[in-house]
Each structure stands twice: as structure tokens, then as C-alpha cells.
Motif scaffolding. Structure first.
Motif, mmCIF file in Angstrom:
data_model
loop_
_atom_site.group_PDB
_atom_site.id
_atom_site.type_symbol
_atom_site.label_atom_id
_atom_site.label_comp_id
_atom_site.label_asym_id
_atom_site.label_seq_id
_atom_site.Cartn_x
_atom_site.Cartn_y
_atom_site.Cartn_z
ATOM 1 N N ILE A 166 0.848 -1.194 0.000
ATOM 2 C CA ILE A 166 0.000 0.000 0.000
ATOM 3 C C ILE A 166 0.886 1.247 0.000
ATOM 4 N N ALA A 167 0.625 2.157 -0.927
ATOM 5 C CA ALA A 167 1.409 3.387 -1.040
ATOM 6 C C ALA A 167 1.187 4.282 0.181
ATOM 7 N N VAL A 168 2.205 5.077 0.493
ATOM 8 C CA VAL A 168 2.144 6.003 1.626
ATOM 9 C C VAL A 168 2.318 7.420 1.101
ATOM 10 N N ILE A 169 1.348 8.278 1.383
ATOM 11 C CA ILE A 169 1.441 9.698 1.054
ATOM 12 C C ILE A 169 1.491 10.466 2.370
ATOM 13 N N SER A 170 2.575 11.182 2.599
ATOM 14 C CA SER A 170 2.769 11.918 3.838
ATOM 15 C C SER A 170 2.962 13.395 3.554
ATOM 16 N N GLU A 171 2.509 14.221 4.480
ATOM 17 C CA GLU A 171 2.703 15.661 4.335
ATOM 18 C C GLU A 171 4.176 15.999 4.106
ATOM 19 N N GLU A 172 5.059 15.351 4.831
ATOM 20 C CA GLU A 172 6.464 15.744 4.805
ATOM 21 C C GLU A 172 7.216 15.257 3.582
ATOM 22 N N ASP A 216 4.177 16.706 -6.102
ATOM 23 C CA ASP A 216 3.108 16.772 -7.091
ATOM 24 C C ASP A 216 3.100 15.576 -8.030
ATOM 25 N N THR A 217 4.256 14.939 -8.231
ATOM 26 C CA THR A 217 4.324 13.795 -9.146
ATOM 27 C C THR A 217 3.444 12.642 -8.659
ATOM 28 N N ILE A 218 3.156 12.605 -7.363
ATOM 29 C CA ILE A 218 2.288 11.551 -6.823
ATOM 30 C C ILE A 218 0.911 11.613 -7.469
ATOM 31 N N LEU A 219 0.478 12.807 -7.840
ATOM 32 C CA LEU A 219 -0.874 12.996 -8.340
ATOM 33 C C LEU A 219 -1.069 12.430 -9.734
ATOM 34 N N LYS A 220 0.021 12.115 -10.442
ATOM 35 C CA LYS A 220 -0.111 11.588 -11.802
ATOM 36 C C LYS A 220 -0.792 10.224 -11.797
ATOM 37 N N VAL A 221 -0.494 9.417 -10.798
ATOM 38 C CA VAL A 221 -1.127 8.099 -10.676
ATOM 39 C C VAL A 221 -1.525 7.916 -9.207
ATOM 40 N N LEU A 222 -2.627 8.522 -8.808
ATOM 41 C CA LEU A 222 -3.074 8.418 -7.426
ATOM 42 C C LEU A 222 -3.693 7.040 -7.213
ATOM 43 N N PRO A 223 -3.145 6.250 -6.295
ATOM 44 C CA PRO A 223 -3.681 4.900 -6.104
ATOM 45 C C PRO A 223 -5.103 4.929 -5.566
ATOM 46 N N ASN A 224 -5.809 3.829 -5.763
ATOM 47 C CA ASN A 224 -7.162 3.722 -5.219
ATOM 48 C C ASN A 224 -7.127 3.492 -3.722
ATOM 49 N N LEU A 225 -6.064 2.847 -3.238
ATOM 50 C CA LEU A 225 -5.898 2.551 -1.821
ATOM 51 C C LEU A 225 -4.539 3.083 -1.383
ATOM 52 N N TYR A 226 -4.525 3.972 -0.394
ATOM 53 C CA TYR A 226 -3.243 4.517 0.057
ATOM 54 C C TYR A 226 -3.364 5.042 1.487
ATOM 55 N N TRP A 227 -2.225 5.066 2.154
ATOM 56 C CA TRP A 227 -2.133 5.680 3.477
ATOM 57 C C TRP A 227 -1.917 7.180 3.311
ATOM 58 N N LEU A 228 -2.593 7.956 4.139
ATOM 59 C CA LEU A 228 -2.416 9.410 4.136
ATOM 60 C C LEU A 228 -2.006 9.815 5.546
ATOM 61 N N VAL A 229 -0.828 10.436 5.666
ATOM 62 C CA VAL A 229 -0.184 10.615 6.966
ATOM 63 C C VAL A 229 0.107 12.086 7.237
ATOM 64 N N LEU A 282 -13.657 27.127 8.479
ATOM 65 C CA LEU A 282 -14.101 28.039 7.444
ATOM 66 C C LEU A 282 -12.924 28.723 6.776
ATOM 67 N N GLY A 283 -11.815 27.999 6.744
ATOM 68 C CA GLY A 283 -10.602 28.433 6.076
ATOM 69 C C GLY A 283 -9.894 27.199 5.544
ATOM 70 N N PRO A 284 -8.741 27.363 4.917
ATOM 71 C CA PRO A 284 -8.077 26.227 4.267
ATOM 72 C C PRO A 284 -7.465 25.233 5.241
ATOM 73 N N THR A 285 -7.573 23.962 4.890
ATOM 74 C CA THR A 285 -6.841 22.884 5.565
ATOM 75 C C THR A 285 -6.357 21.927 4.486
ATOM 76 N N TYR A 286 -5.332 21.185 4.814
ATOM 77 C CA TYR A 286 -4.840 20.158 3.896
ATOM 78 C C TYR A 286 -5.528 18.833 4.178
ATOM 79 N N GLN A 287 -5.549 17.967 3.177
ATOM 80 C CA GLN A 287 -6.287 16.718 3.310
ATOM 81 C C GLN A 287 -5.702 15.818 4.393
ATOM 82 N N TRP A 288 -4.390 15.842 4.568
ATOM 83 C CA TRP A 288 -3.803 15.001 5.611
ATOM 84 C C TRP A 288 -4.108 15.522 7.014
#
Length: 264
Positions: free
Chosen positions: A68-74, A78-91, A203-209
Motif C-alpha cells: 500500500i502506497a504512503v502519502i505523507s505531508e512531509e 506533485d508527481t504523486i498525483l499523476k497516478v493516485l492509487p485507489n488505496l493509500y495511506w495518508l499521513v 471556514l478556512g483552508p486545511t490540507y487533506q492530511w
């Protein structure tokens, strides 16, 4: 690979151990006062604790679920977005870095599992309080979270805005009394999930992680995390990975959208 109940049961103990290890490392740095603080490209702070927790969690997840792929804030690129997996960890290895630097104790460690662009599992740890919350789509620990005459609003400690105050003023017209509960990091969502607060609005911006793990926990507890039109938040990494304005509520039956009609 699909997320199912058997898979959830298999990995939960290892995940708890992973966030516990990261939490202990964070606390060592927190108590040492040697934060090694710097600024990231977007101006947000980065500390030695962010880096250490990130390494522990990403390496831990690769051992627990190597497929399972791992996507972390740190380590996000942007290259991750080219092939975003259907199942992934978001950290988010340390949510509330400003709270960490300011030594107010309200920072968290966050791991979410995203499937079909929805959070299906989340775990949040609060290192200072030695507390951990987790929940998945297979949990059902719903309790009565109907709202009494006193509305408890959990608010950001660091980001209260004029729009937040407008929301509070609208609520004052609908409830006998309002209690504001300033809280840092994803603890805000956990407070709603455990019934210590009725609603949290951002009511302001947040990141998905920032909120994915908390959203999974709130939903497992019978609550909702929706945009201001009532749609559940999805994790598609569009609009610079940021979320729309949203609200998190323990009681999904209350007519929250009537409150937000005057804000959108």
C-alpha cells in the motif's frame, strides 16, 4: 487489495504500536526543547519532531502493508498525483506543529487509510495525553449525540477568523447558550467523535492530511464531516491538496445546512 474487516483486525495492533513509537520520539524532542525549527516552502513550520515521526511512520507502514502506497505531508510531491492509487495511506506525522512549538500540548499523530477517495480507517494519537483514537467503516460505536440547549463549539486555537465569529453569532440565534472550546490540531475532530463537543467548523483552508484520520473516527462514531453543502469530503488531491470549508458534527440529524446557508 481491498480494505475489509479481517484486514482491519490484522493491522490494528501494529498501527497502534507504530503511532506509539512515533509519539514517544516526539515527546523526547518536545521535552528536550531542541526542535531545530525551520520554514517549509509554504511558510509553515517544520521541526525535528515532524521529521522523526515521519520516518518512523512511513517505515512502519511499509513493513505493515508493503503493497500500500504512503502519502505523507512531509514527503508529498506533485508527481504523486499523476497516478493516485485507489488505496493509500495518508499521513500527517505531526499535526499542530505550531502547538508543538508553543508548548501547549495539543498536537497529534495522524494516519488514515483512503479507499475509493474516502477515509475508511483512521488513527489519531495525542502524545502528551498518551491517548489514542481509532475507527473504521466497520466500527459502530454510535451513541446519542443529540444537541441540548447549550451548543458546544470546538474552535481552532490558532486560526479563528471573522467568518468563524459570524458562524458563532448565527448559532447564538438558534441556541440558548454557546460554549466555545479552543482546541489545537485534529483533537478538534476527536472531541466531536467522543461527544465532548457538538460541532467543529473549519471556514478556512486545511490540507487533506490534516483531517482524514479524524474524519474516519468521527464517521465511525456516527458523526459527519461534510462541506457546507452537505457532501462528504473526498480525497482526490485537487485544488493544491486543500479541503473546502467544512463542518464536523456529532449529530447528523440536526439541520446544520440551515445554519450555513448564510455563509455560502
Amino acid at each position: 487489495m481491498k480494505f475489509n474487516r479481517e484486514f482491519a483486525n490484522q493491522i490494528i495492533d501494529d498501527l497502534i504500536n507504530c503511532v506509539d513509537t512515533a509519539s514517544k520520539e516526539i515527546m523526547q524532542i518536545y521535552n528536550s526543547d531542541n526542535f531545530e525549527t525551520s520554514d517549509k516552502a509554504d511558510g509553515s513550520p517544520l521541526t525535528l519532531a515532524d521529521k522523526a515521526s515521519n520516518q518512523i511512520i512511513t517505515e512502519g507502514l511499509k513493513k505493515i502493508t508493503p503493497d500500500i502506497a504512503v502519502i505523507s505531508e512531509e514527503t508529498f510531491e506533485d508527481t504523486i498525483l499523476k497516478v493516485l492509487p485507489n488505496l493509500y495511506w495518508l499521513v500527517d506525522p505531526l499535526d499542530g506543529t505550531r502547538e508543538f512549538i508553543n508548548k501547549n500540548d495539543e498536537f497529534t499523530v495522524n494516519i488514515a487509510l483512503i479507499e475509493d477517495r474516502k477515509p475508511v480507517f483512521g488513527i489519531v494519537a495525542a502524545p502528551v495525553f498518551e491517548k489514542c483514537w481509532h475507527g473504521s467503516i466497520f466500527d459502530n460505536y454510535h451513541s446519542d449525540k443529540s444537541i441540548p440547549d447549550v451548543l458546544r463549539i470546538v474552535m481552532s486555537k490558532s486560526h479563528k477568523s471573522e467568518t468563524d465569529q459570524v458562524f458563532i453569532d448565527i448559532c447564538k440565534e438558534k441556541f440558548d447558550s454557546i460554549v466555545e472550546i479552543p482546541t489545537g490540531s485534529s483533537l478538534k475532530l476527536c472531541r466531536v467523535a467522543e461527544g465532548m463537543a457538538d460541532i467543529y467548523t473549519r471556514l478556512g483552508p486545511t490540507y487533506q492530511w490534516d483531517i482524514a484520520a479524524g474524519q474516519a473516527i468521527v464517521q465511525a462514531a456516527g458523526g459527519v464531516v461534510c462541506d457546507l453543502k452537505g457532501s462528504n469530503l473526498r480525497y482526490e488531491f485537487v485544488s493544491e491538496t486543500k479541503n473546502p470549508m467544512f463542518f464536523c458534527a456529532g449529530d447528523p440529524t440536526f439541520k446544520w445546512l440551515d445554519v450555513f446557508d448564510r455563509l455560502v
